[in-house]
Design a protein around this motif. Structure first.
Motif, mmCIF file in Angstrom:
data_model
loop_
_atom_site.group_PDB
_atom_site.id
_atom_site.type_symbol
_atom_site.label_atom_id
_atom_site.label_comp_id
_atom_site.label_asym_id
_atom_site.label_seq_id
_atom_site.Cartn_x
_atom_site.Cartn_y
_atom_site.Cartn_z
ATOM 1 N N VAL A 103 0.841 -1.203 0.000
ATOM 2 C CA VAL A 103 0.000 0.000 0.000
ATOM 3 C C VAL A 103 0.874 1.251 0.000
ATOM 4 C CG1 VAL A 103 -1.663 1.342 1.344
ATOM 5 C CG2 VAL A 103 -1.952 -1.145 1.105
ATOM 6 N N ALA A 104 1.905 1.275 0.842
ATOM 7 C CA ALA A 104 2.793 2.437 0.911
ATOM 8 C C ALA A 104 3.513 2.656 -0.415
ATOM 9 C CB ALA A 104 3.813 2.244 2.034
ATOM 10 N N GLU A 110 2.165 6.948 -6.820
ATOM 11 C CA GLU A 110 1.162 7.973 -7.137
ATOM 12 C C GLU A 110 1.712 9.372 -6.844
ATOM 13 O OE1 GLU A 110 -2.547 8.095 -7.713
ATOM 14 O OE2 GLU A 110 -2.061 6.333 -8.897
ATOM 15 N N GLU A 111 2.408 9.514 -5.730
ATOM 16 C CA GLU A 111 2.915 10.835 -5.326
ATOM 17 C C GLU A 111 4.041 11.317 -6.235
ATOM 18 O OE1 GLU A 111 4.147 10.144 -1.372
ATOM 19 O OE2 GLU A 111 2.109 10.062 -0.534
ATOM 20 N N VAL A 117 8.346 1.320 -8.593
ATOM 21 C CA VAL A 117 8.857 1.366 -7.224
ATOM 22 C C VAL A 117 9.260 -0.045 -6.836
ATOM 23 C CG1 VAL A 117 8.314 1.796 -4.802
ATOM 24 C CG2 VAL A 117 7.487 3.374 -6.552
ATOM 25 N N LEU A 118 10.478 -0.184 -6.356
ATOM 26 C CA LEU A 118 11.050 -1.486 -6.015
ATOM 27 C C LEU A 118 11.204 -1.604 -4.506
ATOM 28 C CD1 LEU A 118 13.836 -1.196 -8.689
ATOM 29 C CD2 LEU A 118 11.889 -2.747 -8.863
ATOM 30 N N HIS A 197 11.752 1.579 -2.006
ATOM 31 C CA HIS A 197 10.973 1.818 -0.791
ATOM 32 C C HIS A 197 11.332 0.733 0.223
ATOM 33 C CE1 HIS A 197 7.526 2.039 1.948
ATOM 34 N NE2 HIS A 197 7.347 3.263 1.496
ATOM 35 N N PRO A 198 11.564 1.104 1.480
ATOM 36 C CA PRO A 198 11.888 0.083 2.484
ATOM 37 C C PRO A 198 10.726 -0.868 2.724
ATOM 38 C CG PRO A 198 11.543 2.236 3.510
ATOM 39 C CD PRO A 198 11.566 2.475 2.031
ATOM 40 N N VAL A 199 11.045 -2.159 2.791
ATOM 41 C CA VAL A 199 10.024 -3.170 3.076
ATOM 42 C C VAL A 199 10.561 -4.134 4.124
ATOM 43 C CG1 VAL A 199 9.060 -3.019 0.739
ATOM 44 C CG2 VAL A 199 10.771 -4.771 1.259
ATOM 45 N N THR A 200 9.651 -4.848 4.722
ATOM 46 C CA THR A 200 9.992 -5.911 5.669
ATOM 47 C C THR A 200 9.798 -7.258 4.992
ATOM 48 O OG1 THR A 200 9.356 -4.605 7.601
ATOM 49 C CG2 THR A 200 9.408 -7.001 7.866
#
Length: 233
Positions: A103-104, A110-111, A117-118, A197-200
């Motif tokens: 979602v982020a 979009e922004e 976005v990876l 983008h940071p992910v877990t």
């Protein structure tokens, strides 16, 4: 920006191969926020397709196992030919990723208006990753940077968000796991704009059991070398 509208315009593609133990719960979690989820069942021998459909996904099926790259390309083709989705999320079926990260990442694309976005576990965090896997991924990252010229912080991360323009630029030839580096090569060759983008990433006993062996990394390198040799000048 209306976040809900952005999610409604997004198609989530979940490549699936013998994931009956997890795919139902993964789809259920995705469907809580995403309207459109497509599972590409890649020749599974278990109840993956039925479980995904019962959880609310549209299911596309390969009669035989072709590999994750082929499953993603089937999902990309479906998005372009049968939907008006503005963005496509790729999301694995083994439960390693968080829906909140997806979602982020949709909000970020979009922004910013970038093409792709990876997700990056190295900007975020990893839970339960084996040491040998960490060493292997560090080596794969160095290889990918040399091959593509793109200074990513992570590679072979299956959580991505692509614009419709980026989806149209993919045309993946690598059917197996080498598709991840091929996607990065497409970013460079098509001059697509990108962000990380940071992910877990949450490794469990199940996902570790499903993961690629270290030996199979040699097959990935061979596929990538073959792709580079056979690519048009």
């Amino acid at each position: 920006m209306n976040p809900s509208a952005a999610l409604d315009r997004t198609l989530v593609v979940v490549p699936t191969y013998n994931e009956a133990a997890m795919v139902g719960s993964v789809v259920t979690g995705l469907r809580e926020v995403f309207t459109h989820v497509v599972c590409v069942d890649d020749g599974s021998h278990d109840d993956s397709a039925a479980d995904a459909r019962a959880a609310g996904a549209t299911v596309l099926r390969h009669p035989v196992n072709l590999g994750q790259g082929a499953a993603l390309q089937t999902g990309f083709d479906y998005a372009l030919r049968h939907t008006d989705a503005s963005h496509v999320v790729t999301f694995d079926a083994d439960g390693q990723y968080l829906v909140s990260d997806a979602v982020a990442m949709v909000e970020l694309i979009e922004e910013t208006g970038v093409d792709i976005v990876l997700g990056s576990r190295n900007l975020g965090r990893t839970e339960g990753q084996p040491f040998a896997r960490r060493v292997l991924m560090a080596a794969a990252l160095r290889f990918s940077r040399r091959m593509t010229g793109i200074e990513l912080t992570d590679t072979h991360n299956g959580l991505r968000v692509l614009s419709r323009t980026a989806v149209a630029a993919m045309n993946l030839r690598q059917r197996g796991m080498a598709h991840a580096s091929e996607i990065e090569s497409r970013i460079a060759s098509a001059a697509l704009t990108w962000r990380e983008h940071p992910v877990t990433m949450c490794y469990s006993d199940y996902s570790r059991g499903k993961g690629q062996s270290n030996l199979n990394a040699l097959n990935i390198l061979f596929d990538l070398a073959s792709d580079r040799i056979g690519a048009p000048a």
